[in-house]
Motif scaffolding. Sequence first.
Motif, short mmCIF file in Angstrom:
data_model
loop_
_atom_site.label_atom_id
_atom_site.label_comp_id
_atom_site.label_asym_id
_atom_site.label_seq_id
_atom_site.Cartn_x
_atom_site.Cartn_y
_atom_site.Cartn_z
N SER A 35 0.81 -1.22 0.00
CA SER A 35 0.00 0.00 0.00
C SER A 35 0.84 1.27 0.00
O SER A 35 0.30 2.37 -0.05
N GLY A 36 2.18 1.11 0.09
CA GLY A 36 3.05 2.27 -0.03
C GLY A 36 3.62 2.80 1.27
O GLY A 36 4.09 3.94 1.32
N ALA A 37 3.63 2.00 2.33
CA ALA A 37 4.17 2.46 3.61
C ALA A 37 5.70 2.45 3.57
O ALA A 37 6.32 1.68 2.85
N SER A 38 6.30 3.32 4.35
CA SER A 38 7.76 3.33 4.46
C SER A 38 8.21 2.15 5.31
O SER A 38 7.43 1.56 6.06
N CYS A 39 9.48 1.80 5.20
CA CYS A 39 10.01 0.63 5.92
C CYS A 39 9.95 0.82 7.43
O CYS A 39 9.67 -0.14 8.16
N ILE A 40 10.21 2.02 7.91
CA ILE A 40 10.23 2.23 9.35
C ILE A 40 8.83 2.08 9.94
O ILE A 40 8.66 1.54 11.03
N ARG A 41 7.82 2.49 9.20
CA ARG A 41 6.45 2.32 9.67
C ARG A 41 6.10 0.83 9.72
O ARG A 41 5.50 0.36 10.69
N LEU A 42 6.46 0.10 8.68
CA LEU A 42 6.19 -1.33 8.65
C LEU A 42 6.85 -2.04 9.84
O LEU A 42 6.22 -2.83 10.54
N GLU A 43 8.13 -1.74 10.06
CA GLU A 43 8.85 -2.43 11.13
C GLU A 43 8.27 -2.10 12.51
O GLU A 43 8.08 -3.00 13.34
#
Length: 268
Positions: A35-43
């Motif tokens: 969906s386009g989230a940044s890596c830091i948000r995902l982690e």
Amino acid sequence: MTATTSTTSEKPRVAADARDVCRFLSEYSGWILGSGASCIRLEKNVRRIAHAYGKKAEITITPHHVHISIVAPDNDEAVSAIASSVPGPVSFNIITELSRLSWEIADTGLTLDAARRRLADITGNDKQNKWLVLALVAVANASFCRLFGGDLTAMAIVCIATFAGYYIKQCLLGAGVDLRVTVIVCAFVSSVLGATDYLFALGSTPAITIGTSILYLVPGIPYLNSFSDMLYRYYICSFSRLMDALVLTACLSSGLCAGMMLMNVGMF
């Protein structure tokens, strides 16, 4: 020197099997990455959910996959899964709702079954009115035209050019056409329509009309995510997203130049 003890008590963790948690987080990661989230948000979201279920998560993020290993504190055995990013358009609504779900799990002790139902509801009900989106994009791009100094005639032409180009984009992507080809076609159509201001002397700012008619195709989110990933040292994902953004920018430029050449509008 006396060590200070934190007075904040941890919220009770929800009991859950490590395999079930790993399956849920792999599906969750695929959706939020696609969906386009940044890596830091995902982690952060994945670690928050794993901690709420009493587990420790080790995460490796690549441009199109997420490798997750879940370890229970009382067991050294790890359960691993690899999730592919779910292909689809960028959706801030899904990203926001999935982030909210992670906090809901952490704060209220949502069970894993309930979390699965919420995930299915979030990802299955992200239905947007395409005509409303189309109209809003056209108006927004016309506003950019005004912001850069375009007159009312230029705004009207940009609005029409954006409406036509974005409608074609929706149709082509819905038919499964490659995004790069789609961007070239849309930039070509919008630049041809935008060039009418120059050819027929309809307004006083023809150059701004042509330049802003294709602004809706600028890959701003990949550029921003690339910069965010670089700041947090996700260099592989940062480089990949930067390359994707540069390729899309090149496609946009190709369509724009082709449209200007067809309409015999001087580029220099």
